[in-house]
Motif scaffolding. Structure first.
Motif, short mmCIF file in Angstrom:
data_model
loop_
_atom_site.label_atom_id
_atom_site.label_comp_id
_atom_site.label_asym_id
_atom_site.label_seq_id
_atom_site.Cartn_x
_atom_site.Cartn_y
_atom_site.Cartn_z
N VAL A 18 -7.80 0.77 -11.28
CA VAL A 18 -6.44 0.98 -10.78
C VAL A 18 -6.44 1.84 -9.51
O VAL A 18 -5.82 1.47 -8.51
CB VAL A 18 -5.54 1.60 -11.87
CG1 VAL A 18 -4.18 1.97 -11.29
CG2 VAL A 18 -5.40 0.65 -13.04
N LEU A 19 -7.11 2.95 -9.53
CA LEU A 19 -7.07 3.88 -8.40
C LEU A 19 -7.56 3.24 -7.09
O LEU A 19 -6.88 3.36 -6.06
CB LEU A 19 -7.85 5.15 -8.72
CG LEU A 19 -7.60 6.33 -7.81
CD1 LEU A 19 -6.12 6.70 -7.75
CD2 LEU A 19 -8.42 7.53 -8.26
N PRO A 20 -8.69 2.55 -7.10
CA PRO A 20 -9.12 1.93 -5.84
C PRO A 20 -8.16 0.84 -5.34
O PRO A 20 -8.12 0.56 -4.15
CB PRO A 20 -10.48 1.31 -6.18
CG PRO A 20 -10.95 2.02 -7.39
CD PRO A 20 -9.71 2.43 -8.14
N LEU A 21 -7.37 0.25 -6.24
CA LEU A 21 -6.45 -0.80 -5.83
C LEU A 21 -5.12 -0.27 -5.29
O LEU A 21 -4.35 -1.02 -4.70
CB LEU A 21 -6.16 -1.75 -7.00
CG LEU A 21 -7.30 -2.65 -7.42
CD1 LEU A 21 -6.92 -3.47 -8.63
CD2 LEU A 21 -7.71 -3.56 -6.28
N LEU A 22 -4.84 1.02 -5.50
CA LEU A 22 -3.56 1.57 -5.07
C LEU A 22 -3.26 1.37 -3.58
O LEU A 22 -2.14 0.96 -3.24
CB LEU A 22 -3.45 3.04 -5.45
CG LEU A 22 -3.09 3.31 -6.91
CD1 LEU A 22 -3.03 4.80 -7.19
CD2 LEU A 22 -1.79 2.64 -7.30
N PRO A 23 -4.20 1.64 -2.68
CA PRO A 23 -3.88 1.39 -1.26
C PRO A 23 -3.52 -0.07 -0.98
O PRO A 23 -2.64 -0.35 -0.18
CB PRO A 23 -5.15 1.79 -0.52
CG PRO A 23 -5.84 2.74 -1.43
CD PRO A 23 -5.52 2.27 -2.83
N LEU A 26 0.04 -0.57 -2.59
CA LEU A 26 1.11 0.20 -1.98
C LEU A 26 1.31 -0.08 -0.49
O LEU A 26 2.44 0.04 0.00
CB LEU A 26 0.87 1.70 -2.18
CG LEU A 26 0.96 2.18 -3.62
CD1 LEU A 26 0.59 3.65 -3.71
CD2 LEU A 26 2.34 1.93 -4.20
N PHE A 27 0.25 -0.41 0.24
CA PHE A 27 0.38 -0.52 1.69
C PHE A 27 -0.11 -1.84 2.27
O PHE A 27 0.62 -2.48 3.03
CB PHE A 27 -0.33 0.65 2.38
CG PHE A 27 0.17 1.98 1.93
CD1 PHE A 27 1.45 2.40 2.26
CD2 PHE A 27 -0.62 2.81 1.15
CE1 PHE A 27 1.94 3.62 1.83
CE2 PHE A 27 -0.14 4.03 0.71
CZ PHE A 27 1.13 4.45 1.05
N SER A 96 13.03 -2.68 7.23
CA SER A 96 13.79 -2.48 5.99
C SER A 96 13.16 -3.23 4.83
O SER A 96 13.04 -2.70 3.73
CB SER A 96 15.24 -2.94 6.17
OG SER A 96 15.89 -2.15 7.13
N SER A 97 12.77 -4.48 5.07
CA SER A 97 12.14 -5.24 3.99
C SER A 97 10.78 -4.64 3.64
O SER A 97 10.40 -4.60 2.46
CB SER A 97 12.01 -6.72 4.35
OG SER A 97 11.20 -6.93 5.48
N LEU A 98 10.07 -4.12 4.64
CA LEU A 98 8.78 -3.47 4.37
C LEU A 98 8.97 -2.22 3.52
O LEU A 98 8.24 -2.01 2.54
CB LEU A 98 8.09 -3.12 5.69
CG LEU A 98 6.79 -2.32 5.57
CD1 LEU A 98 5.76 -3.07 4.73
CD2 LEU A 98 6.24 -2.02 6.94
N ALA A 106 5.44 0.75 -5.37
CA ALA A 106 5.20 2.10 -5.90
C ALA A 106 5.75 2.22 -7.32
O ALA A 106 5.12 2.84 -8.18
CB ALA A 106 5.85 3.14 -4.98
N ILE A 107 6.90 1.61 -7.57
CA ILE A 107 7.47 1.62 -8.92
C ILE A 107 6.55 0.86 -9.88
O ILE A 107 6.28 1.32 -11.00
CB ILE A 107 8.89 1.03 -8.92
CG1 ILE A 107 9.83 1.98 -8.16
CG2 ILE A 107 9.39 0.78 -10.33
CD1 ILE A 107 11.19 1.38 -7.83
N VAL A 108 6.04 -0.27 -9.43
CA VAL A 108 5.10 -1.05 -10.26
C VAL A 108 3.84 -0.23 -10.54
O VAL A 108 3.37 -0.18 -11.69
CB VAL A 108 4.75 -2.39 -9.57
CG1 VAL A 108 3.59 -3.09 -10.28
CG2 VAL A 108 5.97 -3.29 -9.52
#
Length: 122
Positions: A18-23, A26-27, A96-98, A106-108
């Protein structure tokens, strides 16, 4: 990225991924997807004279198809987000869409983290 990485079963079995996939979650994914679907594609369709609603439908439909390999059952849950992203794009531009896409992801990510904590996985 293999489409099964973010499935609940995979995360439960291997929470350390999970942690390595966060970037990515999220971005990278929101920037790439918004740049392509509600940036480049949206502008191209509008320049060709297409009205906002068909433009939104095409960009949202293609965005949904991109997510289809991770499970067709997800598509009905992603449809409201596709509509909201299109509304945000139409009224506030691609930034705005970004922003909306990043907040959604982030909620997910928070929900996944809470689920892993609740099941005792670290």
């Amino acid at each position: 990225m293999p489409t099964d990485l973010l499935r609940t079963e995979t995360l439960a079995a291997k929470p350390s991924i999970v942690l390595p996939l966060l970037p990515l979650l999220l971005f990278v994914a929101p920037i790439a997807e918004e740049t392509l679907f509600r940036g480049w594609l949206w502008q191209a369709l509008r320049r060709q004279g297409m009205a906002p609603v068909p433009t939104a439908a095409i960009s949202a439909g293609l965005w949904l198809l991109l997510h289809a390999p991770s499970g067709m059952a997800r598509l009905p849950t992603l449809l409201p987000l596709a509509v909201l992203l299109s509304i945000a794009r139409h009224h506030g531009g691609v930034r705005s869409s970004l922003l909306l896409h990043v907040v959604n992801n982030a909620i997910v990510a928070a929900a996944i983290g809470l689920a892993l904590l609740a099941t005792g996985n670290k």
